[in-house]
Design an enzyme around this catalytic site. Structure first.
Site, short mmCIF file in Angstrom:
data_model
loop_
_atom_site.label_atom_id
_atom_site.label_comp_id
_atom_site.label_asym_id
_atom_site.label_seq_id
_atom_site.Cartn_x
_atom_site.Cartn_y
_atom_site.Cartn_z
N ASP A 1 -11.22 79.50 11.27
CA ASP A 1 -11.55 80.73 10.53
C ASP A 1 -12.82 81.38 11.05
O ASP A 1 -13.02 82.58 10.88
CB ASP A 1 -11.70 80.42 9.04
CG ASP A 1 -10.33 80.14 8.43
OD1 ASP A 1 -9.84 79.01 8.58
OD2 ASP A 1 -9.73 81.08 7.88
N ASN B 1 -12.65 75.54 9.49
CA ASN B 1 -11.21 75.65 9.23
C ASN B 1 -10.95 75.05 7.85
O ASN B 1 -11.87 74.56 7.18
CB ASN B 1 -10.41 74.92 10.32
CG ASN B 1 -8.92 75.24 10.25
OD1 ASN B 1 -8.53 76.40 10.17
ND2 ASN B 1 -8.07 74.22 10.25
N LYS B 2 -9.72 75.10 7.43
CA LYS B 2 -9.32 74.63 6.09
C LYS B 2 -9.92 73.27 5.76
O LYS B 2 -9.96 72.38 6.61
CB LYS B 2 -7.79 74.59 6.04
CG LYS B 2 -7.17 74.12 4.75
CD LYS B 2 -7.66 74.85 3.53
CE LYS B 2 -7.52 76.35 3.62
NZ LYS B 2 -8.26 77.09 2.59
N GLN C 1 -0.84 74.73 1.88
CA GLN C 1 -0.33 75.60 2.95
C GLN C 1 0.53 74.83 3.95
O GLN C 1 1.46 75.39 4.54
CB GLN C 1 -1.50 76.28 3.68
CG GLN C 1 -2.23 77.33 2.87
CD GLN C 1 -3.42 76.76 2.13
OE1 GLN C 1 -3.43 75.58 1.75
NE2 GLN C 1 -4.44 77.56 1.91
N ARG D 1 -12.83 87.95 0.89
CA ARG D 1 -12.97 86.51 1.21
C ARG D 1 -14.13 86.37 2.22
O ARG D 1 -14.26 87.20 3.12
CB ARG D 1 -11.68 85.92 1.82
CG ARG D 1 -10.59 85.69 0.77
CD ARG D 1 -9.44 84.88 1.32
NE ARG D 1 -9.71 83.44 1.27
CZ ARG D 1 -8.90 82.53 1.81
NH1 ARG D 1 -7.79 82.92 2.46
NH2 ARG D 1 -9.17 81.26 1.72
N ARG E 1 -2.82 85.36 4.01
CA ARG E 1 -3.89 84.41 4.32
C ARG E 1 -3.76 83.98 5.77
O ARG E 1 -2.80 84.32 6.44
CB ARG E 1 -3.83 83.20 3.35
CG ARG E 1 -2.40 82.80 3.09
CD ARG E 1 -2.04 81.38 3.25
NE ARG E 1 -2.65 80.69 4.32
CZ ARG E 1 -2.12 80.57 5.55
NH1 ARG E 1 -0.95 81.15 5.87
NH2 ARG E 1 -2.73 79.88 6.48
N GLY E 2 -4.76 83.20 6.23
CA GLY E 2 -4.84 82.87 7.65
C GLY E 2 -5.76 83.91 8.27
O GLY E 2 -5.56 85.12 8.04
N ALA E 3 -6.74 83.43 9.06
CA ALA E 3 -7.81 84.33 9.52
C ALA E 3 -7.30 85.61 10.21
O ALA E 3 -7.68 86.71 9.81
CB ALA E 3 -8.77 83.55 10.41
O1 MRU Z 1 -7.26 79.63 2.97
P1 MRU Z 1 -6.36 80.00 4.10
O2 MRU Z 1 -4.94 79.62 3.89
O3 MRU Z 1 -6.53 81.45 4.51
O4 MRU Z 1 -6.89 79.12 5.32
C1 MRU Z 1 -6.29 79.27 6.57
C2 MRU Z 1 -6.76 78.33 7.60
O5 MRU Z 1 -7.66 77.56 7.40
C3 MRU Z 1 -6.13 78.45 8.96
O6 MRU Z 1 -6.10 77.21 9.59
C4 MRU Z 1 -6.96 79.42 9.82
O7 MRU Z 1 -7.15 80.64 9.15
C5 MRU Z 1 -6.33 79.69 11.14
S1 MRU Z 1 -4.89 80.71 10.97
C6 MRU Z 1 -4.25 81.04 12.49
#
Ligand code: MRU
Length: 350
Positions: free
Chosen positions: A243, A253-254, A202, A94, A53-55
Site C-alpha cells: 500500500d 501492506n495488509k 480479503q 483512507r 479496495r486495494g491500493a
Molecule cells: O484494506 P485493503 O483491502 O484495501 O488492503 C489491500 C492490501 O493490503 C493489498 O495487499 C494492497 O493494497 C495491494 S493491492 C494490489
C-alpha cells in the site's frame, strides 16, 4: 488461462455527464452487485467501507471520483473552490495507500494546468481523459509486473499470498496475483496458498474467488497456519502487494504481512513484494512515517454482523503493518526486479 474473467472493479460510464460504477467488493463472493456513484459522498463511503479496495484501485477510483464531485457544483461556488473541496474530501477517505494521494496529486496538477480555460466542459473532458489514462496505465503496469515477476516462479512452486492483490484490487490483472496468473499462463505447475486475511477476509472472499475463476490450484488457510505450511515445506516463495513503500524499501501492506516476512526469513523462503511505481512514497525515508489506518473495533468483535467477543472488550485493529526492507528479497515493479532492496537501488530503478 481457463476463461479468466472477473467484472471490472471500477468503470466510468458515459462521457463528462456520466458516472462512476463500482463493483461492490463487500458482497463478494456471494453476490456480484454494482454501485453507481452519482455524488462524492457515495464515492467517499465506498472507499472508506472497502466496497472498492486495494491500493491501485483506490487511486483510480479517487481520480474518477474527482469527476463525480465536479458534476455537482453548488451554486455560487467557483470551479476552483469546488475542486479544492472535492480533492480535500477524497483525501480523507483512507490514509495508508499512497496511490490515493498519488492519483489525486496527478489530477490536481492537470487541473492547475487547465483551470483557466474558458470552457468548463472542456476542463471536465481533459480531467476525465486523465482519470481514464491513470486506469489504462495501471492495467499496463500490472501486466508488466506479472511478466517480470513470473521469471521468479519455477515449475512446481508452492506460493503463499496474503490479502487480495488481483484484478479486484487494480484496474486489471493485479500485482502479486498478476505474477501468479502469468506464471500459470506460461504453463508452470503451481499451487497457491491463500491466507484468509483477518479481519475482513480479503483472501478468503476475494483472492480464493479470483484464483478459482482462473482455474489455478489453490488452498485457503487461516492466517495462523502460515508457519505450519512453511515448516511442512509446502511454500517456495511468498509474494504480497503493498500500500505504500518508503524510500528505503520498508513496505506497508495488509495486517499480517510483517509476520509473514519474519516467518519467511526464519524458514529461508524468498519474500517478494509486487507493486507499481505509484505505490512508492519517496518522501518517507523509512517505514516509520507510514500512516497506519486504525479501523472500527467491531470488525473484530462483530465480523460480518455476528458478535464473537464479549461486549465491552478492548480491541486494537490496525489495518496495515510494515515489513522491513531487510526481510524483503525483492520488489517487483512494472520496470524491474529491485534486489537487494535498498534506497540506492530503489532510486535508480524508479
Ligand atoms: O484494506 P485493503 O483491502 O484495501 O488492503 C489491500 C492490501 O493490503 C493489498 O495487499 C494492497 O493494497 C495491494 S493491492 C494490489
Amino acid at each position: 488461462m481457463k476463461n479468466y474473467s472477473i467484472p471490472r472493479s471500477m468503470e466510468w460510464i458515459g462521457g463528462i455527464d456520466g458516472h462512476l460504477r463500482l463493483l461492490d467488493q463487500t458482497l463478494l463472493p456471494i453476490d456480484v452487485c454494482f454501485l453507481d456513484c452519482m455524488d462524492i459522498t457515495t464515492v467517499h463511503e465506498a472507499i472508506r467501507s472497502l466496497r472498492v479496495r486495494g491500493a491501485p484501485a483506490i487511486g483510480i477510483t479517487a481520480a474518477m471520483g474527482v469527476l463525480v464531485g465536479l458534476k455537482n457544483i453548488p451554486s455560487g461556488t467557483s470551479l476552483k473552490k469546488h475542486y479544492e473541496d472535492t480533492d480535500s474530501y477524497l483525501r480523507t477517505s483512507r490514509p495508508t495507500a499512497v496511490n490515493l494521494f498519488w492519483a489525486l496529486d496527478r489530477m490536481k496538477r492537470k487541473f492547475i494546468e487547465i483551470a483557466d480555460l474558458p470552457d468548463q466542459r472542456n476542463i471536465l473532458s481533459i480531467l476525465l481523459d486523465e482519470a481514464l489514462l491513470i486506469e489504462k496505465e495501471d492495467r499496463a503496469m500490472c501486466q508488466s509486473i506479472g511478466k517480470i515477476g513470473a521469471n521468479l516462479v519455477q515449475d512446481g512452486f508452492g506460493i503463499l499470498t496474503h490479502c487480495n492483490t488481483g484484478g479486484l484490487a487494480t484496474a486489471a490483472y493485479g500485482t502479486a496475483l498478476s505474477v501468479i496468473f502469468t506464471a500459470y499462463e506460461q504453463g508452470k505447475s503451481i499451487h497457491v496458498f491463500c491466507d484468509e486475511t483477518r479481519p475482513l477476509m480479503q483472501g478468503a472472499r476475494l483472492t480464493s474467488w479470483e484464483l478459482l475463476q482462473a482455474g489455478i490450484p489453490a488452498t485457503l488457510i487461516c492466517d495462523s497456519m502460515a508457519a505450519q505450511v512453511m515448516k511442512e515445506g509446502k511454500i517456495n516463495m511468498v509474494i504480497v502487494g503493498a500500500d505504500r513503500i518508503a524510500a528505503n524499501g520498508d513496505s506497508a501492506n495488509k495486517i499480517g504481512t510483517y509476520g509473514l516476512s519474519v516467518l519467511a526469513h526464519a524458514h529461508k523462503i524468498p519474500f517478494y513484494v509486487a507493486a507499481p511505481s505509484s505505490t512508492f512514497d519517496l518522501t518517507l525515508k523509512d517505514g516509520s512515517g507510514i500512516p497506519i489506518e486504525q479501523r472500527n473495533p467491531r470488525e473484530i468483535t462483530e465480523p460480518f454482523g455476528k458478535q464473537v467477543a464479549p461486549t465491552g472488550v478492548s480491541v486494537y485493529n490496525p489495518a496495515f503493518d510494515v515489513s522491513p526492507a531487510h526481510l524483503i528479497t525483492g520488489i517487483i515493479t512494472e520496470k524491474s526486479l529491485i534486489t537487494p532492496v535498498n534506497a540506492k537501488n530503489i532510486k535508480n530503478s524508479l
